[in-house]
Motif scaffolding. Structure first.
Motif: not given
Length: 415
Positions: A186-189, A379-381, A386-389
C-alpha cells in the motif's frame, strides 16, 4: 505496529494465568512465563565518555531510543571500551526516557544504560518483537520516576509473556509478516506518486547538473535563510519537545515518519537545531542514503539533530523545488564527492551550502509546487484507504489467534 492480541486476551495474560478456551476443544497449550525465565536479559551499561568517537573506531554504540528507527537502529557513535555487548538479532528495548520502544539489532552493538537486550530462549525473536510492541503501553505503566520514566531489571524480569511452542511462534510471525507486506504494498502507491513528481520535475527544469534550460545558478547559501540553535537542556529544561534525528527520516520517500519526545533536561546531546514548517533537513551523515525531508506543520518549532544541515528557503526558492533538487542524482553525487572519512562518510554544512544549483523563475517553481500539493492531497486520500487495510489486518490477526483461520492453531494458557 499491528496489534495482534485483543484487549481481553492482553489484559489477562499480562496480569495472570487464565484459560482462554475450553480445554476439551484445544490440542495446543501456551505457557505463560516471566521474562526472567523465558528470555536472556542484558541491561545496558554506558562506557567511559572518553571512549566515544564518531570516527568508526571500536564497536558501534547505542545509548538509547534516540537512535531507534522503525525496526532497526541507526548508530552514530562508537566506543573503544564496550561494557555491554549484544548480538545481531537481539531485541533492543528502551528502558528510560522513554520506556518500552523496541528495535531489532541489525549488527552487534554495545548498549548504554538507556537500553536492554532480550533474546527469547528456544524461541523466535521476531515473535518477541511483535509481542513487546503490543505490550508497550503496559510496560510503560510499569516505569517509575517523576522526572522521567525508567524500568529496572527486576521490573522487566517480572513481566509475564505467553510462550507458545516454537512452531506456533513461527506461524504468528508468518502471518504478521504477510500483513506487513500488504502494508508495504500500500505504501508503494505513495512511492509511485513520488516517482511521478520526479518525472514532472525533470520535464519542467531538466537535470540540475546539466542545466539544459540555462537557468540562473546560485550557491544554496544565497537562497536560504539563517537558522538558529537552541539548547533545550538549558533553555527550557522542564518543557517537552519533539526530536527529529537521522533515523526519523524514511529516505525511500523523503518523509519524516517518526520522532521522539523528550523533556528539555533529558535532551540528546545532538538536539540543538530549532526547525520551522517547510525547512529542508539534509543529513550530513552518509549522504549516499539521501536522508532528506521537509518539516511538517506538526513539527514546527521543534528540535532536529545537529546531524542535519537545516535549509530554510528564502523568497527566491520554493521549498518543494529545493526538496526535489535535494533528491536529484546531481545533489547526491555532489555530496558523496565531498565526503570525509572512509568508515563513517560525512559532509559539513559548508559543503551543502556552497553547492551550486539552478534557480528557475519563482513563478515556474510555484507552478511545480502546486502540482506537488495536488499529489500530496491525493496521497492523503490514499492514507484513508491505508487505515481501512490496517483495520482488516487487525481483524485477520484476531481470527488467527482465536484459531478461526486454521483448526489446529488455537492458543491456550497452561494452568
Amino acid at each position: 505496529m499491528i496489534k495482534f492480541f485483543n484487549n481481553f486476551y492482553f489484559e489477562n495474560i499480562f496480569f495472570g494465568r487464565i484459560n482462554l478456551f475450553n480445554k476439551e476443544s484445544m490440542s495446543e497449550l501456551w505457557e505463560l512465563k516471566e521474562i526472567k525465565d523465558s528470555c536472556e536479559l542484558i541491561m545496558g551499561q554506558s562506557p567511559p565518555g572518553s571512549s566515544y568517537n564518531e570516527k568508526g573506531e571500536g564497536m558501534p554504540f547505542l545509548q538509547g531510543k534516540a537512535e531507534f528507527g522503525k525496526t532497526f537502529p541507526s548508530h552514530v557513535k562508537f566506543t573503544t571500551d564496550p561494557k555491554r555487548k549484544v548480538k545481531k538479532g537481539s531485541i533492543l528495548m528502551s528502558v528510560r526516557a522513554p520506556v518500552g520502544d523496541v528495535n531489532i539489532a541489525n549488527i552487534n552493538y554495545c548498549i548504554g544504560r538507556g537500553l536492554a537486550s532480550l533474546n527469547l530462549k528456544n524461541g523466535d525473536n521476531k515473535y518477541l518483537f511483535y509481542l513487546l510492541n503490543y505490550l508497550k503501553p503496559k510496560i510503560q505503566e510499569s516505569g517509575t520516576g517523576s522526572t522521567f520514566k525508567a524500568i529496572t531489571k527486576s521490573g522487566l524480569e517480572k513481566i509475564k509473556i505467553p510462550v507458545p511452542p516454537l512452531e506456533d511462534q513461527k506461524k504468528i510471525v508468518e502471518i504478521l509478516e504477510k500483513a506487513e507486506k500488504l502494508k508495504e504494498w500500500r505504501a508503494k502507491a505513495d512511492e509511485l506518486a513520488d516517482e511521478y513528481l520526479k518525472s514532472i520535475f525533470q520535464e519542467m527544469f531538466g537535470d540540475p547538473g546539466k542545466n539544459p534550460k540555462n537557468w540562473d545558478v546560485a550557491k544554496i547559501q544565497n537562497v536560504v535563510q539563517k537558522t538558529k540553535n537552541e539548547n533545550p537542556e538549558k533553555d527550557y529544561p522542564d518543557e517537552s519537545f519533539y526530536y527529529i534525528d537521522i533515523s526519523s527520516i524514511d529516505s525511500k520517500i523523503g518523509k519524516i515518519t517518526s520522532y521522539s519526545e523528550f523533556l528539555g533536561e533529558n535532551a540528546p546531546s545532538r538536539a540543538r537545531q530549532k526547525v520551522e514548517t517547510k525547512d529542508l533537513l539534509v543529513s550530513t551523515v552518509r549522504p549516499n542514503l539521501n536522508a532528506v525531508a521537509l518539516v511538517s506543520h506538526k513539527l514546527n518549532n521543534q528540535i532536529a539533530s545537529t546531524g542535519f544541515c537545516v535549509l530554510r528557503p528564502s523568497e527566491k526558492i520554493s521549498p518543494e523545488y529545493l526538496f526535489y533538487i535535494s533528491r536529484s542524482k546531481y545533489f547526491v553525487e555532489s555530496l558523496i564527492n565531498q565526503c570525509k572519512g572512509a568508515s563513517y562518510p560525512a559532509v559539513n554544512n559548508s559543503d551543502i551550502l556552497s553547492l551550486k544549483i539552478p534557480i528557475p523563475l519563482i513563478a515556474i517553481q510555484n507552478q511545480f509546487a502546486q502540482i506537488v500539493q495536488q499529489v500530496e492531497t491525493l496521497k492523503t486520500h490514499q492514507s484513508q484507504s491505508k487505515q481501512e487495510i490496517d483495520n482488516l489486518f487487525n481483524t485477520l490477526m484476531q481470527k488467527a489467534f482465536k484459531g478461526d483461520l486454521y483448526a489446529r492453531f488455537r492458543p491456550q494458557i497452561k494452568d
